[in-house]
Design an enzyme around this catalytic site. Structure first.
Site, short mmCIF file in Angstrom:
data_model
loop_
_atom_site.label_atom_id
_atom_site.label_comp_id
_atom_site.label_asym_id
_atom_site.label_seq_id
_atom_site.Cartn_x
_atom_site.Cartn_y
_atom_site.Cartn_z
N LYS A 95 0.85 -1.20 0.00
CA LYS A 95 0.00 0.00 0.00
C LYS A 95 0.88 1.25 0.00
O LYS A 95 2.09 1.16 0.27
CB LYS A 95 -0.93 -0.02 1.21
CG LYS A 95 -0.23 -0.02 2.57
CD LYS A 95 -1.27 -0.04 3.69
CE LYS A 95 -0.62 -0.11 5.05
NZ LYS A 95 -1.57 0.24 6.11
N ARG A 122 -9.96 0.12 15.16
CA ARG A 122 -9.98 0.86 13.89
C ARG A 122 -11.14 0.38 13.04
O ARG A 122 -12.15 1.06 12.93
CB ARG A 122 -8.63 0.67 13.20
CG ARG A 122 -8.36 1.60 12.05
CD ARG A 122 -6.90 1.64 11.65
NE ARG A 122 -6.34 0.36 11.21
CZ ARG A 122 -5.10 0.20 10.73
NH1 ARG A 122 -4.30 1.25 10.64
NH2 ARG A 122 -4.66 -0.98 10.36
N HIS A 174 -5.64 -7.43 13.34
CA HIS A 174 -4.40 -6.63 13.29
C HIS A 174 -4.01 -6.26 14.71
O HIS A 174 -4.86 -5.83 15.49
CB HIS A 174 -4.65 -5.38 12.44
CG HIS A 174 -3.41 -4.60 12.11
ND1 HIS A 174 -2.29 -5.18 11.56
CD2 HIS A 174 -3.12 -3.27 12.23
CE1 HIS A 174 -1.37 -4.25 11.36
NE2 HIS A 174 -1.84 -3.08 11.76
N ARG A 231 1.17 -10.70 6.92
CA ARG A 231 1.15 -9.48 6.08
C ARG A 231 2.43 -8.70 6.40
O ARG A 231 2.55 -8.08 7.44
CB ARG A 231 -0.11 -8.66 6.40
CG ARG A 231 -1.40 -9.45 6.24
CD ARG A 231 -2.63 -8.59 6.48
NE ARG A 231 -2.64 -7.94 7.77
CZ ARG A 231 -3.12 -8.47 8.90
NH1 ARG A 231 -3.66 -9.68 8.89
NH2 ARG A 231 -3.09 -7.80 10.04
N TYR A 239 15.41 31.59 3.99
CA TYR A 239 14.24 32.33 4.47
C TYR A 239 14.32 32.55 5.98
O TYR A 239 14.67 31.64 6.73
CB TYR A 239 12.96 31.54 4.18
CG TYR A 239 12.58 31.52 2.71
CD1 TYR A 239 12.20 32.68 2.06
CD2 TYR A 239 12.62 30.32 2.00
CE1 TYR A 239 11.84 32.65 0.71
CE2 TYR A 239 12.26 30.29 0.65
CZ TYR A 239 11.88 31.46 0.02
OH TYR A 239 11.54 31.43 -1.31
N CYS A 292 14.00 25.07 1.91
CA CYS A 292 13.07 25.73 0.98
C CYS A 292 12.26 24.66 0.24
O CYS A 292 12.45 23.46 0.47
CB CYS A 292 13.83 26.55 -0.05
SG CYS A 292 15.06 27.65 0.65
N ASP A 309 12.47 23.67 -2.84
CA ASP A 309 13.22 22.86 -3.80
C ASP A 309 14.71 22.74 -3.49
O ASP A 309 15.43 22.10 -4.24
CB ASP A 309 13.10 23.48 -5.20
CG ASP A 309 11.73 24.06 -5.44
OD1 ASP A 309 10.78 23.26 -5.49
OD2 ASP A 309 11.60 25.30 -5.52
N1 PMH Z 1 -1.80 -5.33 8.08
C1 PMH Z 1 -2.50 -4.20 8.25
C2 PMH Z 1 -3.98 -4.29 8.43
C3 PMH Z 1 -1.85 -2.97 8.27
O1 PMH Z 1 -2.57 -1.85 8.43
C4 PMH Z 1 -0.43 -2.93 8.13
C5 PMH Z 1 0.36 -1.66 8.20
C6 PMH Z 1 0.26 -4.13 7.95
C7 PMH Z 1 -0.46 -5.33 7.94
C8 PMH Z 1 1.75 -4.21 7.81
O2 PMH Z 1 2.37 -3.82 8.98
P1 PMH Z 1 3.97 -3.68 9.06
O3 PMH Z 1 4.32 -2.62 8.08
O4 PMH Z 1 4.21 -3.27 10.46
O5 PMH Z 1 4.51 -5.01 8.70
N2 PMH Z 1 -0.37 -0.52 8.43
C9 PMH Z 1 0.11 0.64 8.91
C10 PMH Z 1 -0.70 1.72 9.20
O6 PMH Z 1 -2.00 1.71 9.01
N3 PMH Z 1 0.00 2.72 9.71
O7 PMH Z 1 1.25 2.33 9.76
C11 PMH Z 1 1.36 1.05 9.27
#
Ligand code: PMH
Length: 385
Positions: A41, A137, A167, A223, A269, A315, A317
């Site tokens: 993601k 969440r 999670h 994951r 700046y 700045c 850039d």
């Molecule tokens: N699964 C879910 C549902 C997640 O939101 C994330 C990471 C992962 C797995 C992977 O976690 P890792 O990168 O610690 O292995 N999500 C996020 C988040 O929402 N903000 O920071 C990390």
């Protein structure tokens, strides 16, 4: 649009061999048969979604996780056929599109399913049921909520329940009591699920921290996000070092101007920095529009294998650094990465910003081209401008 050229001196390098090696190491640590879904993601945490997805799948990842349907659709458009899970919210009126593209969605609300089924499905929709065991969440929190969701899935032949997941909020911490609390809630909720649902499903509960720290407890797959990119999820896990990770992301630029200033001259700046003596000042062509935000004033970068400090305001850039001596225009400046025996890590940048390393590659904007390396050789350039 993705251009294969760029004409600037500030570039992020993404070492795909490191990503591959981090996955292979995790796989070695997990029980045989535990799969890995690569979390790609947010443009693969700023590394580049398509390139990382291909690398992860070649290294043996079974599937991919994203947060948004849009991210999943992009992967499909690029010809990626592996399983994809959208871990965040998909609008129910778009569920048919996810089904058409064989993209699995996360579901946890009865009303979502009732809305989704109003739109005709030509293809079955793969569903991963999310249980909220303490992240607070998204997810089903009670057995009665779960029963209502399962009842709709059960009577609607277009809905295929593929998986149940949760999670963890604190899997990266030394103190394990909240993690144990979540595990207990998981066992209660999942226990209820198993009594109510007789069809086989897959189970996935763990992120990088849990999968590296408790590999023996893993289910069908994990994951794997931050540590696939070579970063530890917390300083505690970094100290424990369950795996020797290799960071994939580095950020380099070059000096485009070098000058000697008398004492009492100000920089940038707001004139927040004034030279105390005669000083060499270099200009680096990267700024807050590239994600190198103003709070990084005072952070160090590497030039000639030595630490040199960012002086004056950053700045949009460009920014300036105080140099220990004169250097030629074109001299390499490393913002994240190694020079000689010196390293500035994403963790160092995160520490300066009082944040976590996850944010660091994510914040380097798409204006910075990504250059991909395999076994030290450049294989691809992505310029998203
Ligand atoms: N699964 C879910 C549902 C997640 O939101 C994330 C990471 C992962 C797995 C992977 O976690 P890792 O990168 O610690 O292995 N999500 C996020 C988040 O929402 N903000 O920071 C990390």
């Amino acid at each position: 649009m993705s251009l294969d050229r760029y004409y600037r001196d500030s570039v992020a390098e993404v070492n795909l061999t490191a990503i591959e090696s981090n996955i292979l190491q995790l796989k070695k640590r997990l029980k045989p048969g535990t799969g890995v879904y690569a979390v790609v993601k947010a443009d693969a945490y700023g590394h580049g979604d398509i390139q990382v997805a291909h690398t992860a799948l070649e290294a043996g990842a079974r599937g991919l996780c994203v947060a948004l349907l849009d991210e999943a659709l992009k992967l499909r458009q690029e010809g990626i056929e592996a399983p994809i899970l959208v871990m965040g919210w998909t609008r129910p009126e778009d569920a048919w599109l996810a089904a058409k593209e064989d993209i699995a969605v996360t579901v946890f609300q009865e009303e979502w399913l009732l809305e989704a089924e109003k739109h005709p499905f030509d293809h079955p929709l793969s569903i991963h049921l999310k249980l909220d065991t303490g992240m607070g969440r998204i997810g089903v929190r009670s057995t009665s909520e779960m029963d209502r969701v399962l009842a709709v899935i059960d009577r609607q032949p277009s809905f295929i329940l593929q998986s149940v997941f949760t999670h963890f909020a604190t899997a990266d911490e030394e103190e394990k009591s909240y993690f144990s609390h979540q595990t207990k809630r998981w066992e209660e909720l999942f226990g209820h699920f198993k009594r109510e649902w007789s069809h086989p499903v897959e189970v996935h509960t763990s992120n990088s921290a849990a999968s590296m720290r408790f590999p023996e407890r893993m289910d069908h797959f994990v994951r794997f996000g931050i540590s696939m990119y070579g970063l530890y999820p917390s300083t505690h896990v970094k100290r424990e070092r369950p795996i020797d990770l290799e960071p994939a992301f580095s950020l380099n630029s070059r000096l485009i101007h070098v000058k000697r200033l008398e004492a009492g001259e100000s920089i940038s700046y707001g004139a927040t920095y004034t030279t105390e003596e005669e000083e060499w000042i270099g200009t680096v062509p990267l700024g807050y529009a590239d994600g190198w935000i103003r709070k990084l004033q005072g952070m160090e970068v590497l030039v000639d294998g030595k630490r040199q400090t960012i002086v004056g305001r950053i700045c949009m850039d460009q920014f300036m650094i105080r140099l220990d001596q004169e250097y030629p225009i074109g001299t390499k400046v490393t913002l994240i990465g190694n020079q000689g025996n010196q390293e500035i890590s994403a963790d160092d940048v995160a520490d300066h910003l009082d944040t976590i390393n996850y944010e660091v590659p994510c914040m380097i904007s798409s204006r910075v081209p990504r250059v991909y390396l395999r076994n030290g050789k450049m294989t691809e350039i992505r310029n998203s401008l």
